[in-house]
Structures are given as structure tokens and as C-alpha cells.
Design an enzyme around this catalytic site. Structure first.
Site, PDB file in Angstrom:
ATOM      1  N   GLY A 248      54.921 -59.613  -2.542  1.00  0.00           N
ATOM      2  CA  GLY A 248      54.594 -59.519  -3.961  1.00  0.00           C
ATOM      3  C   GLY A 248      53.094 -59.419  -4.197  1.00  0.00           C
ATOM      4  CG  ASP A 249      50.792 -62.589  -2.870  1.00  0.00           C
ATOM      5  OD1 ASP A 249      51.116 -62.921  -4.023  1.00  0.00           O
ATOM      6  OD2 ASP A 249      50.917 -63.338  -1.886  1.00  0.00           O
TER       7      ASP A 249
END
Length: 303
Positions: A248-249
Site C-alpha cells: 500500500g505504501d
């Protein structure tokens, strides 16, 4: 400039064992140590994509020095506020299964919090700031809200990737981007989201609060980007899932990297999806080569 905020960074100490015996003596077959934290992950992936950022947050002690030195060796600029206690160590034991022991981190005093706010108050409308991850117990739970309010007044674009209770107070402060996965989006509305149609419906509800863009990752089902005027769907390239940690990052970093290069919203979304997938198909964060190899296989469609 892109700024990332990691309020409780860590040294992630990873120990790999052939087997693990509870209560006995165990010896590792290999060890490694990396700086951990969602904001730090964003800065590291931005660096992989040749986009500069400045990593902010709190760091202290020998572990804080390790975090700063590691990032500096990767040519990532850091400007952490110094704290008196040491930054935490998270131990990850990988054997037949994986066991994690996470430290609680240092106590952050009011004066130290003020120093970070002073740094953020110098940002302008040309800057973006990524608020990612949890807030230490010694920091007020309203801290992201305080930062977002400050940034709204000075025109700085806010990107937030955090849990429900930290995101909700920020919604009315017009953040530039929120990036939940479909589970997190469902939690915000006390429901389960299993389809693209549901994700679009609830993503639009977030926009009604004032959020400019919503990026929803849906694992093997793809990803969605809701902008002010359009909704885009991204396919996911084929690959073997190795670890979802940091995916996600990486998606956030890829999307911001595209925008910082002056790319269109669609191509920036494509880069975000390719970076997230490249990390998911790797052990550790993505590499430039992995991102580039997946980029051409991703289809973006307007729905």
C-alpha cells in the site's frame, strides 16, 4: 517537495530460522535490519523511482541514528525531530511461520510535538505531505487532524494512509488523497466491500466529506481511483504474492511519483499500481526493474 511523516519509526530486525523451539535455544540462519514505518516506506519507494522526498517524524537513541544513517546512505533526506528515548525495535522471527514482537517506542513530549509542527508550518502550496501509519500513545490522537488543519490553511496537499479513527477527523479538512484498501474502506462505513461497485459507492461517500481523490486497493480484484470528475479502474499484473507488507505504501509512492513528474492522473495511477504490485511480488520493497517490468502489463479504464 514531497514530505513523509513517520511518528513511530522502527528498526525492523528480521531473523530467519530453519525451525523455532519455544522455550529453547534457537539460532538464526540469517539476519537483516531495515528502517520501518509506513512513511519511511513511501520515501524509500519514491527514491527507487528517482523522486526526492524528505522524511520527517521522531527519532532517538542508537536506533534513531541507525534509521537516519540507513536512509542517508540511500540518499534520502531526513529531518527527524530528536527525542530523548530510543526509537523502537520490531523483531520479526521467520521460521515455519512468522512471529512479530513490536516495541512500543519512545515517549513524545509536548515540546517535541511542537518542533515537528514548526517544521510542517514552513511547507507551502507547492508541497505534499504523507501522513502514514499509527500514532504513538504519548501523542494526541488528534495530531493528524491538527496537521491537516495547518496544511489546509497554507495550501499544502495532504495524503493520509492510516486507520479509521485517525482518518475520519481529517475528512472534512479536504485531504488531497486517502488510500484505504477495501477492508479499511468497509470499516469506515461498518460494512463489507467485496465488489468494485460497492467500492465505488463508498469511495464516493468519502468524497462527499471533502476528500479530493480516493485510491482503493482491492488485492487480486485490482484498484480504483476516484477523482473529482472520474472513476478509473486498474487491473493487476500477473505475479506470485510474496508479501503484502509495504504494498500500500508503494502504491501511494508510485502515484505521487507520477504526479511529481507531471504525468497524467491515469499514468500516475498506473505507476502506483505497478509499484504496489512490484512490492507484493517481492520480499522487501520493490526495485526499479520490477516496477518497469510490470508497468506495461497494467490496463487503466474509465468506468
Amino acid at each position: 517537495m514531497i514530505y513523509t511523516v513517520t511518528l513511530n519509526p522502527s528498526v525492523d530486525y528480521i531473523m530467519e530460522l530453519n525451525s523455532f523451539q519455544k522455550g529453547g535455544l534457537n539460532r538464526s540462519s540469517s539476519e537483516s535490519a531495515f528502517p520501518g514505518g509506513k512513511g519511511i516506506n513511501v520515501s524509500r519507494v519514491l527514491n527507487v523511482l528517482n523522486v526526492k522526498s524528505i522524511a520527517l517524524g521522531f527519532a532517538g537513541g542508537f536506533t534513531g541514528e541507525y534509521i537516519k544513517q540507513f536512509l542517508n546512505k540511500e540518499n534520502i533526506i531526513t529531518n527527524f525531530v530528536e527525542v530523548n528515548e530510543s526509537s523502537r525495535i520490531n523483531v520479526k522471527v521467520k521460521a515455519d511461520d512468522e512471529t512479530e514482537i513490536n516495541g512500543s517506542g519512545p515517549t513524545i513530549c509536548k515540546e517535541t510535538i511542537g518542533k515537528l509542527l514548526d517544521q510542517i508550518s514552513s511547507l507551502t502550496e507547492d508541497d505534499m505531505i504523507v501522513l502514514a501509519g499509527s500514532i504513538p500513545g504519548s501523542v494526541p490522537k488528534t495530531f493528524y487532524q491538527e496537521i491537516a488543519d495547518l496544511c489546509l490553511r497554507q495550501g499544502t496537499r495532504v495524503i493520509i494512509d492510516a486507520e479509521k479513527n485517525l482518518i475520519q477527523p481529517v475528512l472534512s479538512l479536504k485531504p488531497f488523497l486517502i488510500k484505504p484498501n477495501h477492508h479499511e474502506l468497509g470499516e469506515m462505513f461498518d460494512t463489507e466491500i467485496d465488489s468494485i461497485e460497492d467500492a465505488v459507492h463508498y469511495g464516493k461517500k468519502l468524497q462527499e466529506y471533502g476528500v479530493e481523490n480516493v485510491l482503493v486497493s482491492m488485492a487480486e480484484k485490482g484498484a480504483l481511483l476516484l477523482t473529482e470528475d472520474d472513476v478509473y479502474y486498474s487491473s493487476i499484473p500477473r505475479g506470485e504474492l510474496r508479501s503484502s507488507v509495504g504494498a500500500g505504501d508503494s502504491t501511494v509512492a508510485g502515484f505521487l511519483a507520477g504526479l511529481s513528474r507531471g504525468w497524467s492522473i491515469e499514468e500516475s495511477f498506473r505507476l502506483g499500481t505497478s509499484a504496489g504490485s512490484a512490492t507484493a511480488y517481492s520480499i522487501g520493497l520493490c526495485t526499479t526493474e520490477k516496477v518497469e517490468s510490470l508497468f506495461k502489463d497494467i490496463q487503466i479504464t474509465k468506468i
